[in-house]
Design a protein around this motif. Structure first.
Motif, short mmCIF file in Angstrom:
data_model
loop_
_atom_site.label_atom_id
_atom_site.label_comp_id
_atom_site.label_asym_id
_atom_site.label_seq_id
_atom_site.Cartn_x
_atom_site.Cartn_y
_atom_site.Cartn_z
N ALA B 60 1.24 -1.35 -0.19
CA ALA B 60 -0.16 0.12 0.05
C ALA B 60 1.31 1.23 -0.50
O ALA B 60 2.07 1.62 0.22
N PRO B 61 0.25 2.29 -0.47
CA PRO B 61 1.44 3.55 -0.85
C PRO B 61 1.55 4.36 0.53
O PRO B 61 0.58 4.03 1.82
N ALA B 62 2.66 5.16 1.15
CA ALA B 62 2.63 5.72 2.67
C ALA B 62 0.93 6.21 2.86
O ALA B 62 0.73 7.45 1.85
N VAL B 63 0.51 6.46 4.02
CA VAL B 63 -0.01 7.27 4.17
C VAL B 63 0.00 8.31 5.10
O VAL B 63 0.51 8.41 6.23
N THR B 64 0.10 9.85 5.43
CA THR B 64 0.01 10.80 5.85
C THR B 64 -1.18 11.29 6.70
O THR B 64 -2.31 11.36 6.07
N ASP B 65 -0.59 11.44 7.71
CA ASP B 65 -2.09 12.30 8.59
C ASP B 65 -1.60 13.56 9.24
O ASP B 65 0.24 13.56 9.79
N GLU B 66 -2.20 14.31 9.41
CA GLU B 66 -1.71 15.23 10.74
C GLU B 66 -3.11 15.17 12.18
O GLU B 66 -4.24 15.01 11.62
N LEU B 67 -1.78 15.33 13.25
CA LEU B 67 -2.69 15.45 14.37
C LEU B 67 -2.99 16.76 14.93
O LEU B 67 -1.97 17.07 15.32
N ALA B 68 -3.72 17.41 15.55
CA ALA B 68 -4.03 18.35 16.53
C ALA B 68 -3.82 18.13 17.54
O ALA B 68 -3.49 18.09 19.09
N LEU B 69 -2.07 17.76 17.54
CA LEU B 69 -1.46 17.73 18.96
C LEU B 69 -0.07 19.02 18.70
O LEU B 69 -0.24 18.95 17.43
N GLY B 70 0.67 18.78 19.57
CA GLY B 70 2.31 19.83 19.41
C GLY B 70 1.96 21.11 19.20
O GLY B 70 1.43 21.34 19.95
N LEU B 71 2.27 21.96 18.37
CA LEU B 71 2.58 23.71 18.61
C LEU B 71 1.26 23.90 17.36
O LEU B 71 1.37 23.42 16.42
N PRO B 72 0.61 25.02 17.54
CA PRO B 72 -0.07 25.62 16.97
C PRO B 72 0.08 26.01 15.13
O PRO B 72 -0.86 25.34 14.20
N TRP B 73 1.02 25.82 15.38
CA TRP B 73 2.16 26.19 13.79
C TRP B 73 2.55 24.88 13.16
O TRP B 73 2.83 24.29 11.80
N LEU B 74 2.70 23.41 14.40
CA LEU B 74 3.17 22.55 13.42
C LEU B 74 2.78 21.64 14.62
O LEU B 74 2.86 21.40 15.63
N GLN B 75 1.86 20.63 13.57
CA GLN B 75 0.95 19.86 14.02
C GLN B 75 1.92 18.52 14.13
O GLN B 75 2.59 18.77 12.83
N TRP B 76 1.05 18.00 14.65
CA TRP B 76 1.75 15.71 14.62
C TRP B 76 2.09 15.51 13.39
O TRP B 76 0.44 15.66 13.05
N HIS B 77 2.53 15.76 12.69
CA HIS B 77 2.76 14.52 11.08
C HIS B 77 3.00 13.38 11.25
O HIS B 77 4.18 13.11 12.30
N VAL B 78 2.09 12.87 10.93
CA VAL B 78 1.88 11.31 10.98
C VAL B 78 1.93 10.51 9.71
O VAL B 78 1.73 10.48 8.50
N ARG B 79 3.40 9.81 9.55
CA ARG B 79 3.36 9.02 8.21
C ARG B 79 3.76 7.34 8.09
O ARG B 79 4.62 7.18 9.10
N LEU B 80 2.80 7.03 7.93
CA LEU B 80 3.10 5.44 8.16
C LEU B 80 3.33 4.88 6.58
O LEU B 80 2.77 4.51 4.88
N ASP B 81 4.99 4.69 6.56
CA ASP B 81 5.38 3.76 4.86
C ASP B 81 5.49 2.70 5.76
O ASP B 81 6.11 2.06 6.41
#
Lengths: 320, 681
Positions: B60-81
């Protein structure tokens, strides 16, 4: 791998393995006879090792109170790995399907597996002798095995293959040339073979009473068929190293087809090569005294250095 | 509306872990929570992680997502490759095994005054931290998860805090973890400054100049190496691993070191772009030194867990050798062989996770039921703990790289990669690679020696102490966990082609190249380069062995039926006619390694203590002989102590300006002010 599906090849390889296993005691006895003749003793009859094995197989097995399952399985594993190793070496036929199943690195690994259990068996009963033998065997193996691998790597780089059949085939097709890497490799393999098969000057196969013994110390507690298997495995190991040495470095005569004439030539050539090697071994064992135990690492370090020089000289002088 | 994505599996895994952590808050009041809620939730998390791994590796291709956690201008990026997925799978496998092992093991603590709640919470945070590290897709999330992992594991190392030595080990670990984290942060900082953003996506296009790339690589090598345990940054490993509870040691050695390897692979193969050949040489040299150093120190240890920790150092070295080979071949524009090196490293990562966790769990069982960590007091345990003994033997065979187990396959692949050195243009590289192959061969052979020592002294022979003589077999869960890992060791050893096929997807994702040749001949044959160059068929070898066994068994049972009923006669062992053998006459662990100590003497600083009490009546007859031996890590002497002296000296010199007089401090402020004013005008 379509060409590995032909049945005749598999059967021939199987027959060759059976023959290998069958003649291994004969080779050990040949060395013994040559040694006896050199030392003015009366040699044992040709079939003596087979009689010894039959006698041992017929005897009752006695176990020590402290022996565990490892002690009982070890002979079968040690013998089995020796047979497996014998099956993947080009013996009379160069092209064998077994060589594709397991290459030269697997050969070294298989022998290491057998040694692992041999050493465990030595420790199992819990006597000082067994531990002594295991400790020494593993120490020397730790130095001999890398040297052996380096020799294998030199050959593999030369022939661009770790498949033993391919390596032998490559040397048969090469024009005769003196390569320094092969010379160093041959010397290293001879030293490793002497150490791994427990010959003088590293170990003395004929003694049971010295504190310097290695192999005999590990199998001191074995009796009956277990002892027979252990003895047989060690004879097989001697034959494996001998055949490996002559067939890798002097492969001429080995048969590349199943044609009866070339197989006959191969048998004769191999017999002659093994006879010479065995006689040389007997001569060396007669001339050289056994080494002090702590000189053996130096001996093996020489083997390791030679093998490394062999590999580097291939890379520096002969590569490309 | 609601679409399934593999990222959900990751969230489910992390949530399940954290739920386990929450549940264990109540473990002190109701100990049953531990067995029926905490560990099953951890196991569930493990299963879900494995599912996520399979989803990611199934193409399957890599999945990316953003979580509403972390800094206001830098949300947590999640990537499952595929790379994250693979490491998630490793974490999942070991977590699953630990969740089966844990309930039996932590029972030991229920009668002590150590808090089970703390153990559970920190274990959960530790596992969750590792799961988050491998899926993080920006430097910020990565560092937060990394710190979560480090700090939680600090509390786990310091769990048995009533012993001063444990506190000291934990502090050393924390110190090194923090220094490492700073280096990693700086390495990411270089990338972020040029990429303009903290996300890994931006970093991939940073376009560093060779100098900055080398700086980032160097910082990353040291930072991740501190966690992975490369020499000389490994000193925390042999201190921290033995003192943590054994299932935590299994997680730390089996998984956490792999997370550091993950970080290194992510940085070097993914973020930094094209490697320079010198990086490969550095990594190869580091790997070779690490593997030899680790195994030499392992040989002189007699504390089982410490010995295993040094073997982790050795195996990290082997992984780095594979990575170094990969870097060299990639930089020489020979991607077909580079991929092979990378796959060998990844394969060894998986293998080491399996067999090292298996061995640590085995050591835990010995510790709990034999009450011993010291090999010199063990012996004969194969009769008291037959199942543990069987699985420990499989672990020993695997780690010694013996066929047909998994350790052999990855070393075989590493050797095959090294043998392709002849294709390189540069003469130096062609000479360096065989030398490191020689080192690898030597450390492999020494590892076999070491594990003959471990197994022979601990499980065979006679018991050397009373507690060991009366040891019991471990509980069912503990045996089951070891059984699963042992079976996996055999499985990955026998099915290398299928495994390589999966691993090949990772390298396709990372570098754009895969090994097509390795698997072209079907699942029976592993042919890494071409069938005529090298081939290995573990299934056929095993089949041959099984056929031979079957034939032998048929002959054995048909020809001698009476053997079935008649046990073999047992007699005393040969004692040279001097009376019964005692357990003290056996070879001990120190004695076993004595020839090796003699040969490689300069590698250690040995402290030997010989105590000899003589009979007062007969001065030549010793009453009691004792021999104590301890090997000091040379890196203390040559690296840490000089560094420590330097830091102390610098601090003292700087400390001189602290006179304690108010007027001096006022003068400092005054001159600083003047200097600042002068600067801004």
């Amino acid at each position: 791998m379509a060409d590995y599906l032909n049945l005749a090849g598999w059967l021939a390889a199987l027959a060759q393995t059976v023959l290998f296993v069958a003649i291994a005691p004969l080779f050990a006895n040949w060395v013994k006879r040559a040694k006896c003749t050199l030392q003015n003793r009366r040699p044992p009859p040709w079939l003596q090792p087979y009689r010894d094995l039959r006698r041992l197989f017929g005897k009752e097995v006695v176990l020590a109170h402290t022996a565990s399952h490892v002690f009982r399985i070890a002979p079968y594993i040690v013998f089995g790995t020796a047979v497996l190793a014998a099956s993947i070496i080009p013996f009379i036929l160069a092209e064998i399907p077994f060589a594709a199943m397991a290459d030269a690195i697997v050969l070294v690994g298989t022998l290491a597996l057998g040694r692992f259990f041999l050493a465990l068996a030595g420790l199992d009963v819990g006597t000082s002798f067994g531990g002594m033998g295991s400790s020494r065997e593993m120490t020397f193996a730790a130095l001999a095995e890398p040297a052996m691998l380096m020799v294998v790597f030199t050959l593999a780089m030369l022939a661009s293959s770790t498949n033993l059949s391919t390596v032998v085939g490559f040397f048969l097709e090469q024009p005769l040339a003196l390569r320094p890497s092969l010379l160093f490799g041959l010397l290293a393999l001879l030293l490793v073979g002497i150490a791994e098969t427990g010959r003088i000057p590293v170990d003395n196969p004929a003694t049971h009473l010295e504190l310097t013994m290695i192999h005999e110390a590990m199998i001191l507690e074995y009796t009956g068929r277990h002892l027979a298997l252990m003895e047989y495995a060690s004879q097989l190991k001697l034959a494996i190293y001998a055949v490996l040495t002559v067939n890798l470095f002097l492969p001429w005569g080995i048969s590349r087809t199943l044609d009866p004439a070339s197989v006959g030539i191969a048998v004769l050539a191999l017999t002659a090569k093994l006879a010479v090697l065995g006689a040389l071994l007997a001569l060396a064992e007669t001339l050289v005294a056994k080494m002090r135990l702590f000189r053996v690492p130096t001996f093996l370090a020489v083997a390791f250095t030679l093998s490394l020089i062999g590999m580097l000289s291939f890379i520096m002088l002969e590569g490309h | 509306m609601f679409e399934f994505s593999p990222a959900m599996l990751v969230y489910a895994a992390v949530c399940s872990t954290l739920a386990g952590g929450f549940a264990s808050l109540f473990a002190d009041r109701w100990p049953a929570v531990q067995k029926f809620l905490v560990f099953p939730l951890l196991g569930l998390s493990g299963v879900v992680s494995i599912a996520a791994c399979l989803a990611a590796l199934s193409g399957a291709p890599a999945v990316t997502d953003e979580l509403a956690l972390g800094l206001p201008w830098l949300q947590w990026h999640v990537r499952l490759d595929s790379l994250s997925g693979f490491f998630l799978g490793v974490i999942g496998l070991i977590t699953l095994a630990v969740s089966a092992f844990g309930p039996g093991y932590v029972r030991e603590y229920s009668n002590s005054h150590y808090s089970l709640a703390l153990l559970g919470v920190m274990t959960a945070l530790f596992v969750a931290g590792m799961q988050l590290v491998v899926v993080a897709d920006d430097a910020f999330a990565f560092m937060v998860a990394w710190e979560l992992m480090s700090v939680a594991s600090y509390f786990l190392v310091a769990f048995e805090h009533e012993e001063a030595a444990n506190r000291r080990a934990a502090f050393l670990y924390l110190l090194m973890a923090q220094v490492g984290a700073i280096l990693i942060l700086l390495s990411f900082g270089v990338l972020a400054a040029h990429g303009g953003d903290f996300t890994f996506a931006a970093m991939r296009h940073a376009g560093l100049t060779p100098l900055w790339a080398a700086a980032s690589f160097g910082l990353g090598l040291l930072g991740f190496g501190m966690k992975a345990g490369i020499v000389p940054l490994h000193v925390w490993l042999p201190e921290a691993h033995p003192v943590a509870p054994s299932h935590i040691s299994a997680l730390m050695s089996g998984v956490m070191l792999k997370v550091a390897v993950y970080g290194f692979i992510r940085l070097v193969f993914d973020l930094l772009g094209d490697p320079h050949w010198s990086w490969g040489v550095v990594v190869l040299a580091v790997g070779s030194v690490t593997s030899l150093y680790g195994v030499l120190y392992a040989l002189v240890q007699h504390d089982l867990k410490r010995l295993l920790a040094y073997h982790s150092v050795e195996n990290i070295g082997i992984i780095y050798i594979g990575l170094g080979l990969a870097l060299i071949f990639f930089s020489a524009n020979l991607p077909a062989f580079g991929v092979l090196g990378l796959i060998a490293a990844l394969y060894h990562t998986l293998n080491h996770a399996l067999f090292k966790s298996l061995l640590f769990l085995g050591a835990g069982a010995l510790l709990q039921h034999g009450h011993e960590r010291d090999l010199e007091h063990m012996g004969g345990l194969i009769r008291r703990m037959p199942w543990t003994a069987l699985f420990f033997l499989i672990g020993c065979l695997s780690i010694s790289a013996l066929p047909p187990f998994n350790g052999f396959v990855s070393e075989w692949l590493t050797f095959q990669t090294a043998l392709q050195a002849t294709t390189l243009e540069s003469g130096v590289l062609r000479a360096v690679i065989p030398i490191s192959a020689a080192v690898l061969a030597l450390s492999g052979a020494l590892a076999a020696t070491c594990f003959v020592k471990v197994y022979g002294v601990a499980f065979l022979g006679q018991a050397r102490s009373r507690k060991v003589r009366h040891a019991r077999e471990a509980s069912h869960g503990m045996v089951l966990a070891q059984a699963v890992l042992a079976c996996l060791c055999l499985l990955f050893g026998v099915l290398p082609t299928t495994t390589v096929e999966f691993l090949s997807r990772i390298s396709v994702d990372l570098t754009g190249f895969g090994v097509t040749a390795a698997t072209r001949q079907g699942w029976l044959w592993l042919t890494p380069i071409a069938p005529e160059v090298a081939s290995y068929s573990a299934p056929l070898v095993l089949l041959g062995v099984l056929l031979a066994l079957g034939a032998w068994a048929a002959v054995y049972f048909s020809s001698r039926k009476r053997r079935l009923v008649q046990p073999l006669p047992r007699r005393d062992a040969w004692d040279c006619g001097f009376g019964p053998l005692t357990p003290r006459m056996q070879y001990s662990a120190s004695a076993f390694a004595m020839p090796i100590r003699h040969i490689f003497r300069p590698a250690w600083r040995l402290h030997e203590e010989k105590v000899r009490e003589m009979d007062p009546q007969l001065s030549t007859r010793p009453l009691q002989l004792r021999y104590l031996m301890h090997a000091d890590d040379l890196s203390w002497q040559y690296f840490y102590l000089p560094v420590e002296r330097f830091v102390q000296g610098a601090a003292r010199r700087v400390g001189r300006i602290q006179t304690g007089h108010l007027r001096h401090y006022l003068a400092y402020s005054f001159f600083t002010l003047i200097a600042l004013l002068w600067l801004i005008t």
